[in-house]
Structure formats: C-alpha cells, structure tokens
Design an enzyme around this catalytic site. Structure first.
Site, short mmCIF file in Angstrom:
data_model
loop_
_atom_site.label_atom_id
_atom_site.label_comp_id
_atom_site.label_asym_id
_atom_site.label_seq_id
_atom_site.Cartn_x
_atom_site.Cartn_y
_atom_site.Cartn_z
N ALA A 119 0.84 -1.20 0.00
CA ALA A 119 0.00 0.00 0.00
C ALA A 119 0.87 1.25 0.00
CB ALA A 119 -0.93 -0.01 1.21
N GLY A 120 1.85 1.30 0.89
CA GLY A 120 2.68 2.51 1.02
C GLY A 120 3.58 2.72 -0.18
N ARG B 133 -12.36 -18.63 4.72
CA ARG B 133 -11.44 -18.85 5.84
C ARG B 133 -12.12 -18.97 7.19
NH1 ARG B 133 -6.68 -14.74 3.96
NH2 ARG B 133 -6.10 -16.02 2.19
N GLU C 72 -3.82 -2.60 4.78
CA GLU C 72 -4.38 -3.31 5.94
C GLU C 72 -4.65 -2.37 7.12
OE1 GLU C 72 -2.36 -7.04 6.71
OE2 GLU C 72 -3.48 -7.33 8.56
N ARG D 4 -12.15 -11.43 5.40
CA ARG D 4 -11.53 -11.14 4.09
C ARG D 4 -11.37 -12.43 3.30
NH1 ARG D 4 -6.37 -11.58 1.89
NH2 ARG D 4 -5.28 -11.95 3.86
#
Ligand SMILES: Cc1cc2nc3c(=O)[nH]c(=O)nc-3n(C[C@H](O)[C@H](O)[C@H](O)COP(=O)(O)OP(=O)(O)OC[C@H]3O[C@@H](n4cnc5c(N)ncnc54)[C@H](O)[C@@H]3O)c2cc1C
Length: 637
Positions: free
Chosen positions: A44-45, A330, A425, A435
C-alpha cells in the site's frame, strides 16, 4: 465526531467515474508545492509513494526496516484477485464485488467494494507492465487459480511468492522515484505520533532507530499504510515487527478506529509446536485447490495418516460444504477445523491439527505438476517440520493472520482527521467481517496505485491546506510527549522482558477473543488487560538507552500500544452481540454451528473515539445501507 462516508451519488457502477469526473484537480505545475508523507513501504505505502511522486508531489516515505522491500507484504504467498475472466468461467466485476461483500458477511460498504472490483483489473495491467512474473499458461496468457469463497479462477499468482514479486514491482517504481529525487525515503524511522494542528493532520514525529534522534516532519497530507495488528495475539503469521503503533497513536489523536474486533484466523498454518515459539508460518490457501483436508473419523486415532484407510477419514469440509468443499472461506474453514479438534479428532502431538493431503492430486497430476505449483511452499514446510509433504500429509491448524479492522476511512480513504489518509491493511475498508483470500494485496495496491492519487489531489485542490511549520506548538507538544513516553519506558528498570508481557497478552486474547468469543470471556479480558498493563509499567525491563539502536526499546513501545489497543478490541467484540464472518460470538449460532447474524441491530460499522487514558472509548455507528445487493444468509453448501 461525525462519520460522513462521502459516497458519491448515482448507480453503483458509475460512482467512481462520477467522482473522478467531478473531483478538483491540482495542476501539474502546482503539485510540487504540496508535500505528502507516506508512512509504510509495503504494497500500500510503496505503491502510493511511487504514484504520488510520479504525479509530481513532494513525497517522503518512512519505514522501520532497513529497506522498503522488507515490508511484511513480502510474505504473501498465494495470489491477488482480479475480475479479468481469462478463464471464461463466468467471472465479472459484479461477481467479484458480490463475492467480496458476501464473504465479508455484509459488513462492508457497497460503494468501496464495487470500486475495488473495478480497479482490480488495472492492477494486473500495471503489475505486468512493471515486469511482475505472474504464472503463465503454455500459450503465454496469465494463469489463474481459485481461492476460498469463490467458484471462479480469478487469482493471479507467482508461484507461492506473489507478495514478494508484487512488492519488487512496487519497490522498483518507488526506487525509480527515489533515484529521481522525487521520494525522500527514510528507512529505519518509526512514526511515533501524528501531529494535528487546527484540526488537520500536518505531520508526524519519528524516531531514527539507528541513533535514536527524535524528528519532526511536516506535510500537507499524511498517509498511514502501516499494516495490520494480528500480533496482538503474540503468535500470528505476521512478521515479528508488525504492530499497531502508528494507527493506534493516530486514534489517540482523534482518528476513529473501526471494527477492531474483526480479526481473521487463517485455516492453513503450521500448528504451534512450542511455548517459546515467536511466530507461526502460513501455508498458502492456494494449497486448498489441490490439497484435501481431513481428520480421522475416530476420536484419538493416533495411527500415521497413511495407515488410516479411506473409509475411516472424514473430509469434513467436502462433507459439510459440498459446493465449495476445501475452498470454503477462511472463517468457515477455521471454525470447522477447531470443531473437529475440540471433538478430539485433531492430529499431531497436541491434537490441534488437521491433515492437508496431496495424495490424490499427486496420483492424478504427478509430483512434477504439484511441485511446479507449490514447490517452494512444500520446501518451506519440510524445512520447518522435517516431514516430506509429497509423502506424508501436511499438518495445519488455524492461526491469527489478518485484521479487517483499522482506522475508519470515508470513500476518499480519509480518516476522521482531515488530511490523514489510511491505506492497505491499516484501514478498515472493503473486507467487512471476513476477508476472502487474495484480496488484501488487491486492496493495498488499489488504494496506493489508483485511489489515493485521485482522492488526495481532490483534498489538496479543494481544501488548500497550509504547510504547518515544524516549530508550531503542536509539533513541540507532540515531540515532548513522545520523549516522555520513551523516558518512562526506560526508567521502569523492572525484571521481565517485553516478550513475557506480549506472550501473556497474546494468550489471553487467543483464548477469549480469538476464533470464538463469548460475553463472559470478553469481560474477563477487559478485567485482565489493565492488570497486565499495570504490571508492564512496573516490571518491564528495557536495557540500554534511547540514543542508539535499541530493539528492546522499539518493541516495548509497540507492546505498550498493544496493551491498550487490546482493550479497545475487546470492547468492540463485546458490543457486537451477533456472529458475523470472523467475529464468532458463541451465543449466536445456528443449530448447525454456523454464525448467526443480526442485521436488524448490527448492520453498522463500529467507529470508536478515544476519550483519554483509562476512559471508556465512545462508539459511533456508520449504518450500512445495501441498495444494490440483497443481504442474504451466507451459505456455501
Ligand atoms: C504470511 C502471509 C501471507 C499472505 N498471503 C496473502 C496472499 O496470498 N494474498 C493476499 O491478498 N494477501 C495475503 N496476505 C495479506 C497481505 O500480505 C497483507 O495484508 C498486505 O501485504 C499488507 O500490506 P500493507 O502495505 O498494508 O502493510 P505491510 O506490508 O505490513 O507494510 C507495513 C509498512 O509499514 C511500516 N511501518 C509499520 N509501522 C510503522 C511505523 N510506526 N513507522 C514507520 N513505518 C511503519 C513497515 O515498515 C512497512 O513498510 C498474507 C499475509 C501474510 C501474513
């Protein structure tokens, strides 16, 4: 505190296009006048920093590792989703959207999830262009496999190291900008606080982890992309350094924390083998494409797996969920594994394990094909357990893995503090209460490559925030508080290491707030956590000083935050008196033991507001409206 999600009007399919058509723009020549801080260099960063710098913004990026490419994203194994429908098996943007909404048990915002499905296809194009070596079919087209919670093959992968390859792609884009001088990369810097002045995020306070220097950094906007908080459970599949510090300290400065109780337990991890272990190892969910999960039908059957005949095996997921079988989502797979182990049918020394067996796939496809698909995962398993999974079934058990909760963000990915954006996240968006596999990488890259570059521009052009000088009193005050906290940790000089406190907290959280929860257990946690915290501040030992590389000090600060944050997590779990997705309240289950939602009362995002040390946080609710999908009971049968 006002929660305004700022969702654009219009049909679902048009919202993002409408947004972009109507947003304000910063002209190319003006972009260099704006400075943006990105905290975090994971998918993301790194994608956000590279994209913003490419656009021309003055960008500064921070991470605590010695290189951006060591961010925890590198550990992702299985794959990344996109609705390309290369397989021609019925996939579409709508279906990816619907699977994600349903997989999250109808606890996420329709508009954000639809946008995620829309931009998923751009991500694959971008990554291919960067040279990410996705697996390919014989003819050269990109290969796909399926993942839990979906009946189509939409997961793009690079063997069992998708995260690593994607991160190398984002890292090369970031490196290009570092090389051009467009990104000022600060490795080994830890964000220790957020500075808010005149109601806006205007910078951060960091500690240089090599020499201990406390620094002030100002910007027109700040992005937090610091990953998830699964390490609140001590043992988890996350890297040891993953923490909640940046997000938690932003929460203390006024950013709402959303859905902290939505923590995902992944079904296929190598079981715990010792009390002294520091982390758990994930075996990718992709293995469930070919591996069959089973336990003996008889309780306490200790025969070696290959000696247990076919008719004495219980392929419990295939039995209970015939449509999805081993690819059940999950939360459902994890709970089913726990259930058979609680019945006394678990395998391995501890009895907390189930088999993941490749015998049939090897007989059908041959060892070479299996090795081609999962070779590095098999090798990793053998190195850790000293068992050859080509010959003996793997043993797996659920483990804390991912956190759907995070800082609350609106459609722009902006928190309740103007100018503070949150990506990957670290934010709460998109996944609801659970998720689905391969969608975290998709979300992190969607946020960084495609969403923030638009929404931050819109913020800067419409709000025209001023750059606050680092000499401003808020910077001074914030720095002082950071220094006092460090001093306080160093002055305890107790007898117990940070690890002892972390293990104690983690055990408590796993036992009472892990795979399943109940009211009594949560109340017990809420009584115990303040005691552990008090003990920490009396008895923790951190040697050395703050003026040099001191990992004990780094850890102590992060554990101190976990010790506060865990309480928030339990408050949220207690408030949500329903079962949904990964949040399983034992009081609310169907006759068959499935999660029982209560849409009438709990169809909201919980957003918590910090009210001061020792004060109970205040809950705000963002009601979830479903205009385009029908909220149905989640069935995978
Ligand atoms: C073992 C494993 C396998 C996975 N496999 C998959 C998969 O196959 N598919 C999928 O979609 N998802 C998968 N996931 C989930 C996915 O990998 C993560 O959700 C995702 O990579 C998180 O990316 P991120 O950029 O948000 O955070 P991260 O990659 O965790 O990056 C966080 C960054 O923030 C920095 N940071 C943190 N705190 C601070 C601070 N205070 N100051 C400065 N910097 C800070 C770190 O240095 C780092 O650069 C997996 C997760 C695990 C644990």
């Amino acid at each position: 505190m006002q929660l305004n999600a700022r969702v654009p009007e219009g049909p679902l399919q048009d919202k993002w296009d409408n947004y972009r058509e109507n947003m304000k723009l910063v002209s190319p020549a003006n972009r260099r006048k704006f400075k943006i801080i990105v905290v975090g260099s994971g998918l993301a960063g790194a994608s956000a920093a590279a994209s913003l710098a490419e656009l021309g913004y003055e960008t500064q990026c921070f991470c605590f590792q010695d290189s951006p490419r060591r961010a925890h994203s590198i550990a992702a194994q299985g794959g990344i989703n996109a609705a390309k429908n290369y397989q021609n098996d019925g996939d579409s943007i709508w279906r990816l959207f619907y699977d994600t909404i349903k997989g999250g048990d109808f606890r996420s915002r329709e508009s954000n999830v639809y946008r995620l499905a829309q931009v998923s296809n751009n991500i694959i194009d971008q990554c291919v262009a960067q040279g990410v070596p996705f697996a390919r079919e014989y003819g050269g087209t990109l290969a796909n496999r399926s993942f839990g919670g979906a009946q189509v093959s939409r997961t793009f992968y690079a063997r069992g190291q998708t995260g690593q390859q994607l991160l190398l792609g984002a890292y090369s884009a970031l490196s290009r900008q570092i090389g051009l001088g467009a990104v000022d990369m600060r490795t080994r810097h830890e964000m220790l606080d957020l500075v808010v002045a005149d109601g806006r995020a205007c910078g951060i306070i960091t500690r240089n982890l090599i020499n201990g220097a406390i620094e002030r950094h100002n910007a027109h906007a700040v992005i937090i992309a610091t990953g998830g908080y699964s390490n609140v459970f001590y043992l988890s599949t996350n890297a040891k350094g993953c923490n909640v510090t940046a997000a938690y300290r932003a929460y203390k400065r006024g950013a709402a924390f959303a859905n902290p109780c939505y923590t995902q337990i992944h079904p296929t991890c190598i079981p715990v083998h010792s009390e002294r272990q520091a982390k758990l190892t994930l075996m990718s969910e992709s293995l469930r494409n070919d591996g069959r999960i089973w336990v003996p039908k008889k309780k306490g059957d200790k025969r070696p797996p290959n000696k247990i005949p076919e008719d004495e095996r219980d392929y419990f997921l295939e039995r209970k969920y015939p449509s999805y079988g081993n690819l059940a989502p999950r939360d459902i797979s994890s709970r089913s594994a726990k259930e058979v182990c609680d019945e006394g049918r678990g395998v391995g020394e501890s009895g907390y394990g189930v088999y993941l067996d490749f015998r049939d796939a090897i007989n059908r496809l041959g060892e070479d094909v299996i090795s081609e698909r999962y070779g590095n995962l098999f090798q990793m398993y053998e190195k850790i357990t000293d068992e050859n999974p080509y010959k003996v079934p793997m043993r797996i058990f659920p483990a804390p893995h991912y956190t759907m909760g995070g800082l609350w963000v609106d459609y722009d990915l902006m928190s309740t503090i103007p100018g503070l954006f949150v990506a990957g996240e670290a934010n709460f968006s998109d996944h609801g209460a659970n998720r689905l596999g391969a969608s975290a990488l998709m979300q992190g890259l969607a946020d960084g490559y495609f969403i923030l570059p638009n929404t931050i521009g819109n913020y800067l052009a419409s709000q025209k925030p001023a750059l606050v000088d680092v000499k401003h009193s808020e910077f001074e005050k914030c720095e002082k508080e950071v220094c006092e906290k460090i001093k306080r940790i160093l002055s305890v000089k107790g007898k117990r290491t940070t690890g002892v406190f972390h293990r104690t907290l983690g055990r408590l959280m796993w036992d009472y707030c892990g795979m399943s929860r109940n009211e009594a257990g949560l109340k017990k946690c809420l009584e115990e956590i303040p005691r552990i915290r008090e003990d920490f501040w009396k008895n923790v030992i951190v040697t050395g000083t703050g003026e040099h590389f001191n990992m004990m000090l780094e850890r102590a600060g992060r554990i101190a935050d976990f010790l506060e944050f865990a309480e928030l997590l339990c408050y949220d779990a207690l408030d949500r008196d329903e079962s949904c997705g990964a949040h399983f309240r034992e009081e609310h289950q169907t006759a068959e033991g499935e999660a029982k939602r209560n849409d009438a009362e709990y169809s909201y995002v919980s957003a918590w507001e910090y009210k001061g040390a020792g004060e109970k946080p205040v809950l705000h609710k963002e009601p979830l409206k479903f205009e385009f999908v029908h909220m149905a009971e989640r069935s995978y049968k």
